[in-house]
Every structure is written in C-alpha cells, then in structure tokens.
Design an enzyme around this catalytic site. Sequence first.
Site, PDB file in Angstrom:
ATOM      1  N   ASP A 164      50.993  73.730  22.506  1.00 11.21           N
ATOM      2  CA  ASP A 164      51.771  73.734  23.912  1.00 11.21           C
ATOM      3  C   ASP A 164      52.977  74.294  23.738  1.00 11.21           C
ATOM      4  O   ASP A 164      53.688  74.257  22.892  1.00 11.21           O
ATOM      5  CB  ASP A 164      51.861  72.269  24.178  1.00 11.21           C
ATOM      6  CG  ASP A 164      51.941  72.271  25.695  1.00 11.21           C
ATOM      7  OD1 ASP A 164      52.561  73.066  26.602  1.00 11.21           O
ATOM      8  OD2 ASP A 164      51.603  71.272  26.166  1.00 11.21           O
ATOM      9  N   ASP A 165      52.932  75.624  24.576  1.00 14.30           N
ATOM     10  CA  ASP A 165      54.443  76.245  24.626  1.00 14.30           C
ATOM     11  C   ASP A 165      55.059  77.033  23.551  1.00 14.30           C
ATOM     12  O   ASP A 165      56.155  77.110  23.179  1.00 14.30           O
ATOM     13  CB  ASP A 165      55.583  75.224  24.974  1.00 14.30           C
ATOM     14  CG  ASP A 165      55.561  74.477  26.469  1.00 14.30           C
ATOM     15  OD1 ASP A 165      54.842  75.046  27.129  1.00 14.30           O
ATOM     16  OD2 ASP A 165      56.488  73.899  26.832  1.00 14.30           O
TER      17      ASP A 165
ATOM     18  N   CYS B 157      50.686  75.146  31.501  1.00 14.72           N
ATOM     19  CA  CYS B 157      49.341  74.340  31.032  1.00 14.72           C
ATOM     20  C   CYS B 157      48.419  73.971  31.577  1.00 14.72           C
ATOM     21  O   CYS B 157      47.167  74.319  31.304  1.00 14.72           O
ATOM     22  CB  CYS B 157      50.216  73.342  30.341  1.00 14.72           C
ATOM     23  SG  CYS B 157      51.310  72.229  31.356  1.00 14.72           S
TER      24      CYS B 157
ATOM     25  N   ARG C  74      44.740  75.262  30.913  1.00 14.80           N
ATOM     26  CA  ARG C  74      43.558  74.421  30.581  1.00 14.80           C
ATOM     27  C   ARG C  74      42.232  74.354  31.404  1.00 14.80           C
ATOM     28  O   ARG C  74      41.134  74.426  30.949  1.00 14.80           O
ATOM     29  CB  ARG C  74      44.051  73.058  30.372  1.00 14.80           C
ATOM     30  CG  ARG C  74      45.148  72.929  29.321  1.00 14.80           C
ATOM     31  CD  ARG C  74      46.278  71.816  29.311  1.00 14.80           C
ATOM     32  NE  ARG C  74      47.293  72.306  28.466  1.00 14.80           N
ATOM     33  CZ  ARG C  74      47.449  71.738  27.258  1.00 14.80           C
ATOM     34  NH1 ARG C  74      46.379  71.199  26.443  1.00 14.80           N
ATOM     35  NH2 ARG C  74      48.560  72.186  26.596  1.00 14.80           N
TER      36      ARG C  74
ATOM     37  N   LYS D  93      46.253  66.013  24.962  1.00 13.17           N
ATOM     38  CA  LYS D  93      46.853  66.256  26.113  1.00 13.17           C
ATOM     39  C   LYS D  93      45.817  66.517  27.250  1.00 13.17           C
ATOM     40  O   LYS D  93      44.957  67.430  26.843  1.00 13.17           O
ATOM     41  CB  LYS D  93      47.793  67.454  26.317  1.00 13.17           C
ATOM     42  CG  LYS D  93      48.258  67.748  27.478  1.00 13.17           C
ATOM     43  CD  LYS D  93      49.500  68.749  27.418  1.00 13.17           C
ATOM     44  CE  LYS D  93      50.025  69.074  28.749  1.00 13.17           C
ATOM     45  NZ  LYS D  93      51.217  70.032  28.795  1.00 13.17           N
TER      46      LYS D  93
ATOM     47  N   HIS E  67      46.348  66.471  31.419  1.00 15.26           N
ATOM     48  CA  HIS E  67      47.081  67.134  32.386  1.00 15.26           C
ATOM     49  C   HIS E  67      46.078  67.719  33.322  1.00 15.26           C
ATOM     50  O   HIS E  67      46.444  68.949  33.616  1.00 15.26           O
ATOM     51  CB  HIS E  67      48.148  68.137  31.651  1.00 15.26           C
ATOM     52  CG  HIS E  67      49.304  68.229  32.810  1.00 15.26           C
ATOM     53  ND1 HIS E  67      50.147  69.104  32.609  1.00 15.26           N
ATOM     54  CD2 HIS E  67      49.724  67.626  33.676  1.00 15.26           C
ATOM     55  CE1 HIS E  67      51.316  68.982  33.447  1.00 15.26           C
ATOM     56  NE2 HIS E  67      50.988  68.129  34.179  1.00 15.26           N
TER      57      HIS E  67
ATOM     58  N   HIS F 186      55.255  71.595  22.902  1.00 14.72           N
ATOM     59  CA  HIS F 186      56.057  71.132  24.134  1.00 14.72           C
ATOM     60  C   HIS F 186      57.197  70.039  23.786  1.00 14.72           C
ATOM     61  O   HIS F 186      57.165  69.382  22.998  1.00 14.72           O
ATOM     62  CB  HIS F 186      54.890  70.520  24.910  1.00 14.72           C
ATOM     63  CG  HIS F 186      55.472  70.577  26.552  1.00 14.72           C
ATOM     64  ND1 HIS F 186      56.840  69.635  26.984  1.00 14.72           N
ATOM     65  CD2 HIS F 186      54.961  70.844  27.653  1.00 14.72           C
ATOM     66  CE1 HIS F 186      56.972  69.751  28.318  1.00 14.72           C
ATOM     67  NE2 HIS F 186      56.028  70.611  28.741  1.00 14.72           N
TER      68      HIS F 186
ATOM     69  N   ASP G 186      48.712  77.532  25.124  1.00 15.56           N
ATOM     70  CA  ASP G 186      48.544  77.468  26.492  1.00 15.56           C
ATOM     71  C   ASP G 186      49.292  78.334  27.315  1.00 15.56           C
ATOM     72  O   ASP G 186      48.994  78.639  28.711  1.00 15.56           O
ATOM     73  CB  ASP G 186      48.461  76.209  27.077  1.00 15.56           C
ATOM     74  CG  ASP G 186      49.752  75.553  27.073  1.00 15.56           C
ATOM     75  OD1 ASP G 186      50.859  76.189  26.384  1.00 15.56           O
ATOM     76  OD2 ASP G 186      49.905  74.478  27.432  1.00 15.56           O
ATOM     77  N   ASN G 187      50.486  78.932  26.921  1.00 10.44           N
ATOM     78  CA  ASN G 187      51.352  79.720  27.672  1.00 10.44           C
ATOM     79  C   ASN G 187      52.483  80.259  26.843  1.00 10.44           C
ATOM     80  O   ASN G 187      52.571  79.817  25.663  1.00 10.44           O
ATOM     81  CB  ASN G 187      52.077  78.945  28.811  1.00 10.44           C
ATOM     82  CG  ASN G 187      52.472  77.642  28.603  1.00 10.44           C
ATOM     83  OD1 ASN G 187      52.030  76.769  29.132  1.00 10.44           O
ATOM     84  ND2 ASN G 187      53.600  77.575  27.735  1.00 10.44           N
TER      85      ASN G 187
END
Length: 744
Positions: free
Chosen positions: A39-40, A77, A81, A135, A137, A228, A334-335
């Site tokens: 994440d991130d 995110c 996903r 995660k 989300h 994240h 994811d980004n």
Amino acid sequence: MSRNWPGKIGRTWESSEPWLEPIRRPAKGAPNVLMIVLDDVGFAHFGCYGSTIATPNIDRLAAGGRRYTNFHTTAMCSPTRASLLTGCNHHAVGMGIIADMCTGYPGYLGEMSESAATLPQMLVPAGYSAFAIGKWHLTRARDMSPAGPFGHWPLGRGFERYYGFLYSLVDQWHPELVCDNRFIDTPADPGYHLSEDLVDQTIGMIGSARAADPERPFFAYLAFGACHSPHQAPDSYIDAYRGAFDEGWDAVRAHWFQRQIEMGIVPEGTALTARSEGVPPWETLTPEEKRLAIRHQEVFAGFLTHTDAQIGRLTGWLERRGMLDDTMILLLSDNGAEGGGDAHGTINLRRAFQGPEESLEEKLAATATLGTAEHWNNYPRGWAHAGNTPHKWYKTHTHNGGIRDPLIVHWPARIRDGGGISRQFCHCSDLAPTILEAAGVTPPATINGRDAMPITGTSIAYTFDAPDAPTRKQSQYFELMGNRGIWANGWKAVVHHETGADYDSEQWELYRLDSDFSENDDLAARHPEKLAELKALWEREAEANHVFPLDDRYAGRLAKTYHLPPRRRWDLGEGRLYASGYSAPSVGNRSYRFDIEVDLEPRASGAVFAAGGKPGGYVLHIDGGRLVHEYVGPRHRTVIESEVVLPAGRHALTLDFRKTGDCKGELTLLCDGDVVAAGSIADMWPVSPMGGGFTLGYDNASPVSDRYAMPARLTGRILSAAVACGDDFLFDPEAEARIAYGED
C-alpha cells in the site's frame, strides 16, 4: 433433487445407482497463485527498483522472476483492488473512488458490481482454494458493522477464508480485525505487529488446506497494511536507518535516479522531473525541521524493510514445503507514494482529516517517538516525491507518480530467465486475466444469476516466454477525483485537475512515453492534433466505463458515506459488546447521555465503555474503585475523575454531557443519581471522537487510557446500557439533514 441428477433411485439401494459430483480440479500445470499487494509504495521504493531501502526478499523474487517497469494502477487503493480482483476497469465495476466515497452513481457504488465476477468466484469453482488476508476496503462504510450486510465482505465475494481489516488504514500495533464474517479482539501479545500476524495467518491457511488436500492449488490474496500511514515498525528496523537519509530528499532522489539508470529500470536519456509542487528545497529547512524529516523517512524505511522480512518468511516457508516453483507470485503496489503528509509530515492522521492543523512545534516534539503506538504518522511529501522517482506528483494523480508502480512476477516453473525486465505497458486490470490464463480457467458467462461483465484486461502471460514481445494492450484510460489521463500506443495525454477548476478549460499535457519515460517533455503545443485525438478517445472510454459524472469533492463525498440516518438512541443490552466505528453511538460534537447499570466486584477496575484509541477517543473506566472519564481530543487529553470509591454491588452509572458551544461542553458523572465528578471539555473533535470501534465492558485495539492494561475487562458485569443523544450537533441543520436523507 434436480431433474437432471444423473443417478438412479430404486426402491432399495441394491436397485439404485448413486452419483456424487466429482472433485473439481484445474488443468494440469495450473499454478498456486499468491498475490501480494503493498500500500502506497512508490515506483522507486524497492531496492530492485533503485532505492537504498533494504528489501532483500523482494529483490530475490525479482532476481528469480521478472520486473515490470511499465505497470500501471488506478492511483488509489479501492479502485486498484477492484480492478485487480475482477480484470475490469475500476469505474466499470462501481469503484471509481475509494469505497468510503460512494455517491450512488454506477461508477461510484462503493462496492464491486455483482455483475463482475471476482477471481475467487472464478477460481474456486475450477478447484482452487481461495484466501484473503489483510486489507479489504471494498465494502461501503455503512456495511462495516457486526450486523453486515455481508454480501460485499470477502466471503460474500467468493473467498473461502478471510483474516484482516475492512477499513482503509489500520494501527499496525493495535488493529481492529475481522475473521471471516465477524469482528474479533485485537491480539494482545507483547511486541505484536500486524504484518507479522498477516503472514502467520497466510501460512496457516495455506498449510491447513494443503495438509487436507495436497492436490488442490490455492489462490492467496495477501494485502498488507504496509506501507500506508500510520508508519509503524519495530524500533530495531527503524534504528537500522539512522543516518541513511541525512542528505535529504533532493540528494536521495538524485541518487536513486542514478541507480535506476544503472539497473536498466529507467532508460538512458530519461530526465529527472522537477521538484513537485509543495516540496520545499531541502536546503531551506532548518536543522530541527531536517531532523524531523529524516526521522520520518527512517521510520518509513524501517516499515518497508520489516514488511520485506515478513514476505521472506512466507516465501521461505513455501520453498521449504516445495511449493515455491509451482507458485505464481505477483507482488505490486496499489498506487504511487502518498503525498498527503504536507511539508513536515503528520503525527496524527485524524487531525489531518478533521483538524485542527498541527503546529510545527507539536510535530518536532514527536520526533523521537515516531513509528510507535503513540502516533498515527505520515512522512513529509518530499519523501513521497523521492519514492516516486523519476516521476512527478503522487497517489490520486494520473501522472506517473500516482499510477506507475512496481510489479514483480515470480514463477520458476514458467519464467526461466530470472532477473529480466519487461517493458510492456500493462495495467492492474490485466492481472486477473493473466491468472485465469495460467490456471486454464474460462471466465463465466453468468454470475449471481445475471450476465457476467466481460473482462477487459489483457493477459500479460505472453511476456513470460517473450520478454521483448510488443505490447498487446492498445489503450488505457485513467481518472481519479477529476485528474484524467489516456494512454494509447506509446502516447499519453494527461491533465492535473485543481479542485473546483473548470474541467473543459484545463490544459492537458501530452507525452511520447516511448522516448520520455518520466513525462518531462510536454508536446501538447507541438502536436495539437494528437492531443485532440487522445482527448476524444478519453471521452469515449469515460462514457463506456461509467466515469461520469466527474466529481472532485473530498469532504462532500465522505459526508454522504459516513453520515448515517439520524438516530437518537442506542440500546446496547448487557454483557460485553463490540460495535464498529460506523455502528457505534454517534456522540460527535453533540450532547449525549450514557446510562449503564453495573454489578461491580470489590475495588473494581476496567473499562465500562471505550471508543477509539490513542489518536482520539473516549473511555469511562474504573481505577482503584474510582470512576474516571478520559477524552482524547485533537490537542489534549481531558480527565474527569471521582474522589469517591465505588462500593461493590449494583450501581446505576450515568455520564451526562451537555454541549455549550462548538467542540466544547460540560460533563457530569453520577452514581446512583449522585454527582461524583464534573468538569469541562474544551478540546473536542468536530465530527467523531473515535479512531476505531466501540466496546462495552472492555477496551479493544489501541488503548484510550494509559492507566490500565489491555483489554481492561471490567471486574464486574454490565447489566444494561443505553445511550441517548441530542440534536444539537449540526453545524448547518438544513444542509446536514439533506445529506442524511440523500437529498444533496
């Protein structure tokens, strides 16, 4: 019994012919699949993508597999996903923005369309086991409660087991966790960290399934909370980076860029883009500001290296069990790196969302304890800019800093030229069809009783055998919060949208990415016809994928999701109870009253009720027999405590808060109708005081108070509990009511 059942029923079993559906198995050679989503994490953050952050286990996967340098996500995110799990574009499946910002339009449902089959819904019928860990989300905020509905929780979307967290971010030391379809208590083991737990759970799920049926392949979707914010990691990992980033983000970014060129990650001749907006030159920071910024990056680096160690534990276990060669591992972010930490970083993310703004003095005072359970911290955006090297902008942007991310594929049984680099353009929607092709599974024609949405991604399995093959994908659109982009055959048109700006008058940029890897040379003025062609293509793709209406709101969309219909009373019953943050009593910035009947043991202790945690929350607890209320506000902790020691036995406890102004009021504690303590609270959260769920009879996750040991179970019984709230919480009653009833 179906009329088409192929057996035969006679009068007795001797004259009957049984039939059981055979055990389903995928095609021979179908691999296990492990998808690891970070994440991130920016394009440059892995060691094998140019950074000096230690990621030896990720680098080992790259050395034995393939690195992709032209892989793209959606810039956020939930949309990424949803695209990963369906093989479709994010708006097309209803996830054009994070699940927290659903607005009710087809492209913004806050959950994946039931017409879109997910990977587990396609793989399990073919004979796979399917586990989701970490995660999620991908569920609307209002559905994240013990009452559900559960149709868009992981098990409702095809996974057979789940362990993780439903929200967007999580306290790594004290996470609020879900197992399958139920909330569970936070583990209280000394030194607990979520990333370690997630890998333990992954190993446990795979190991149990293989022990029971060693012939059945698995699909494991492991989505870490890392990296994240809040950035939290064991001290030993953080301290290992002391001095590693003392040169500052400008020098580190330049160094990482040179490493990328030397590695072949970035082509020769690529330009390092200019410093992104909002990033101060390193030399302009004071010595104190530099020390703060350096510590933030040390924490982030320790967080990433600690995550890498957990990945190493998992891949090492797979290797020892003889499964690594036959497992296709897809590891990605994811980004791009997230630039929301402003110039000096953030120490409490809740204040970043609700305010008030943190002062520099507060930030500096937290330097030594960053990364611990004391803070929900995020690093300065200068480090995010370095993490996205050589690109500009960040997460949520449709420039490369937001959407070009690392992807590693490791599958020794198929990818035999370990260490290679693939440069084909690919997108997160391409990974689901890649997995299906490798597994020999055909997407279904129907799902959930309706026609299945066709997969639009393009499999990249062709690159496994031909790393230099031409890109098969022809085009890909992008949109996130008004930022727009379109790639087609090596060209890219993109626009950075300013909130509130007129979409039609904004200036688009144009890049020839085949010769301008970092989007440095804007060709819009030189090739207006190409720009017009791409803009027209974007319009067609946007229409086809439900991108419209364009929406650049942030708080306005959050309000629609989080503002539940008005409710004034909660009957919480008896005994211990957990309610998620979205189903708990709504006591933010309004008058309220708790009435709790208890039966206490002598010298009672523990939490009567608690909500939130260290970043923000409130608790009523008993300490040495005394009734204590603590409110953790944006700046201060307010403690109101009785002098009276409550005797053992039954008591009626009351907490009565009367709002006297915006974010302030008077609180009174009563026992059996007598006032035992009173005081003022002047530092309150403007919306919700909670950083997590609500508990009755104990405290869970992050402790609200330092005066008790978790889980702070009340030494006594809750006999009844009720909450009544006033109607004085509205800043603008008319506007809030319209939002509450979906009229705005």
